[in-house]
Design a protein around this motif. Structure first.
Motif, PDB file in Angstrom:
ATOM      1  N   TRP A  32       0.844  -1.206   0.000  1.00 39.05           N
ATOM      2  CA  TRP A  32       0.000   0.000   0.000  1.00 39.05           C
ATOM      3  C   TRP A  32       0.878   1.255   0.000  1.00 39.05           C
ATOM      4  CZ3 TRP A  32      -0.925   4.404   2.735  1.00 39.05           C
ATOM      5  CH2 TRP A  32      -2.097   5.079   2.437  1.00 39.05           C
ATOM      6  N   LEU A  33       1.918   1.256   0.829  1.00 41.71           N
ATOM      7  CA  LEU A  33       2.817   2.411   0.892  1.00 41.71           C
ATOM      8  C   LEU A  33       3.526   2.639  -0.435  1.00 41.71           C
ATOM      9  CD1 LEU A  33       4.325   1.890   4.451  1.00 41.71           C
ATOM     10  CD2 LEU A  33       2.745   3.697   3.737  1.00 41.71           C
ATOM     11  N   VAL A  34       4.050   1.567  -1.029  1.00 41.89           N
ATOM     12  CA  VAL A  34       4.740   1.680  -2.321  1.00 41.89           C
ATOM     13  C   VAL A  34       3.779   2.194  -3.379  1.00 41.89           C
ATOM     14  CG1 VAL A  34       5.827   0.358  -4.190  1.00 41.89           C
ATOM     15  CG2 VAL A  34       6.515  -0.035  -1.823  1.00 41.89           C
ATOM     16  N   TYR A  35       2.587   1.631  -3.424  1.00 42.75           N
ATOM     17  CA  TYR A  35       1.589   2.036  -4.414  1.00 42.75           C
ATOM     18  C   TYR A  35       1.288   3.527  -4.319  1.00 42.75           C
ATOM     19  CZ  TYR A  35      -2.775   2.293  -6.996  1.00 42.75           C
ATOM     20  OH  TYR A  35      -3.758   2.642  -7.885  1.00 42.75           O
ATOM     21  N   HIS A  36       1.267   4.041  -3.082  1.00 41.75           N
ATOM     22  CA  HIS A  36       0.960   5.454  -2.863  1.00 41.75           C
ATOM     23  C   HIS A  36       2.199   6.346  -2.804  1.00 41.75           C
ATOM     24  CE1 HIS A  36      -3.350   4.980  -2.459  1.00 41.75           C
ATOM     25  NE2 HIS A  36      -3.089   3.846  -1.843  1.00 41.75           N
ATOM     26  N   GLY A  37       3.372   5.765  -3.066  1.00 42.88           N
ATOM     27  CA  GLY A  37       4.607   6.536  -3.123  1.00 42.88           C
ATOM     28  C   GLY A  37       5.037   7.119  -1.786  1.00 42.88           C
ATOM     29  N   SER A  39       7.356   6.628   1.490  1.00 41.09           N
ATOM     30  CA  SER A  39       8.488   5.887   2.061  1.00 41.09           C
ATOM     31  C   SER A  39       8.291   5.744   3.572  1.00 41.09           C
ATOM     32  CB  SER A  39       9.799   6.624   1.793  1.00 41.09           C
ATOM     33  OG  SER A  39       9.867   7.806   2.586  1.00 41.09           O
ATOM     34  N   GLY A  40       9.084   4.861   4.158  1.00 41.64           N
ATOM     35  CA  GLY A  40       9.030   4.689   5.607  1.00 41.64           C
ATOM     36  C   GLY A  40       9.349   5.978   6.344  1.00 41.64           C
ATOM     37  N   LYS A  41      10.340   6.716   5.847  1.00 42.86           N
ATOM     38  CA  LYS A  41      10.712   7.988   6.477  1.00 42.86           C
ATOM     39  C   LYS A  41       9.584   9.011   6.360  1.00 42.86           C
ATOM     40  CE  LYS A  41      15.716   7.848   6.210  1.00 42.86           C
ATOM     41  NZ  LYS A  41      16.923   8.527   5.728  1.00 42.86           N
ATOM     42  N   GLN A  42       8.949   9.045   5.180  1.00 44.63           N
ATOM     43  CA  GLN A  42       7.835   9.976   5.000  1.00 44.63           C
ATOM     44  C   GLN A  42       6.673   9.615   5.927  1.00 44.63           C
ATOM     45  OE1 GLN A  42       7.354   9.267   0.805  1.00 44.63           O
ATOM     46  NE2 GLN A  42       8.236  11.259   0.257  1.00 44.63           N
ATOM     47  N   LEU A  43       6.401   8.322   6.046  1.00 37.45           N
ATOM     48  CA  LEU A  43       5.324   7.889   6.929  1.00 37.45           C
ATOM     49  C   LEU A  43       5.641   8.252   8.372  1.00 37.45           C
ATOM     50  CD1 LEU A  43       2.621   6.451   7.264  1.00 37.45           C
ATOM     51  CD2 LEU A  43       3.898   4.297   7.484  1.00 37.45           C
ATOM     52  N   ALA A  44       6.886   8.048   8.779  1.00 33.03           N
ATOM     53  CA  ALA A  44       7.284   8.395  10.142  1.00 33.03           C
ATOM     54  C   ALA A  44       7.049   9.882  10.406  1.00 33.03           C
ATOM     55  CB  ALA A  44       8.756   8.041  10.363  1.00 33.03           C
ATOM     56  N   LYS A  45       7.426  10.711   9.450  1.00 33.10           N
ATOM     57  CA  LYS A  45       7.246  12.153   9.611  1.00 33.10           C
ATOM     58  C   LYS A  45       5.759  12.505   9.717  1.00 33.10           C
ATOM     59  CE  LYS A  45       8.666  16.565   7.691  1.00 33.10           C
ATOM     60  NZ  LYS A  45       9.452  17.249   6.680  1.00 33.10           N
ATOM     61  N   ARG A  46       4.935  11.905   8.866  1.00 29.85           N
ATOM     62  CA  ARG A  46       3.491  12.177   8.884  1.00 29.85           C
ATOM     63  C   ARG A  46       2.833  11.721  10.177  1.00 29.85           C
ATOM     64  NH1 ARG A  46       1.185  10.758   2.843  1.00 29.85           N
ATOM     65  NH2 ARG A  46       2.602  12.097   1.693  1.00 29.85           N
ATOM     66  N   LEU A  47       3.367  10.631  10.748  1.00 31.75           N
ATOM     67  CA  LEU A  47       2.799  10.095  11.982  1.00 31.75           C
ATOM     68  C   LEU A  47       3.399  10.730  13.234  1.00 31.75           C
ATOM     69  CD1 LEU A  47       2.694   6.283  11.130  1.00 31.75           C
ATOM     70  CD2 LEU A  47       0.811   7.935  11.021  1.00 31.75           C
ATOM     71  N   GLY A  48       4.523  11.415  13.067  1.00 36.48           N
ATOM     72  CA  GLY A  48       5.197  12.010  14.217  1.00 36.48           C
ATOM     73  C   GLY A  48       5.914  10.987  15.078  1.00 36.48           C
TER      74      GLY A  48
END
Length: 91
Positions: A32-37, A39-48
């Motif tokens: 799902w993450l790859v499909y939506h472009g 990255s793990g780092k981006q997700l971490a930033k968005r989640l805090g």
């Protein structure tokens, strides 16, 4: 992973539907993450949270509790968050 090709009445609008229920939750979340472009780092930033927390979330060893709503707001299907680890049950 199962891929189904769907087509609408307009043949130019063909698209693929991914059946993520056929693979592990970890692979489904990563897909799902790859499909939506995202990255793990981006997700971490968005989640805090830290990138290592994201890794544990993806592996199912970190409770999802506090970030569940944020993940759902990002559009992650709730079915991909349906698993629990022991810490989730204790909350």
């Amino acid at each position: 992973m199962m891929l189904d090709q769907c087509s609408s009445s307009d043949e130019s609008e063909d698209y693929l539907v991914l059946d993520l229920t056929q693979i592990s939750k970890e692979k489904a979340l990563k897909t799902w993450l790859v499909y939506h472009g995202i990255s793990g780092k981006q997700l971490a930033k968005r989640l805090g949270v830290s990138p290592s927390t994201v890794t544990r979330l993806l592996k199912g060893t970190q409770p999802i509790g506090r970030v569940r709503d944020k993940l759902l707001r990002l559009g992650l299907p709730k079915e991909l968050l349906a698993y629990e680890c022991q810490e989730d049950i204790a909350e």
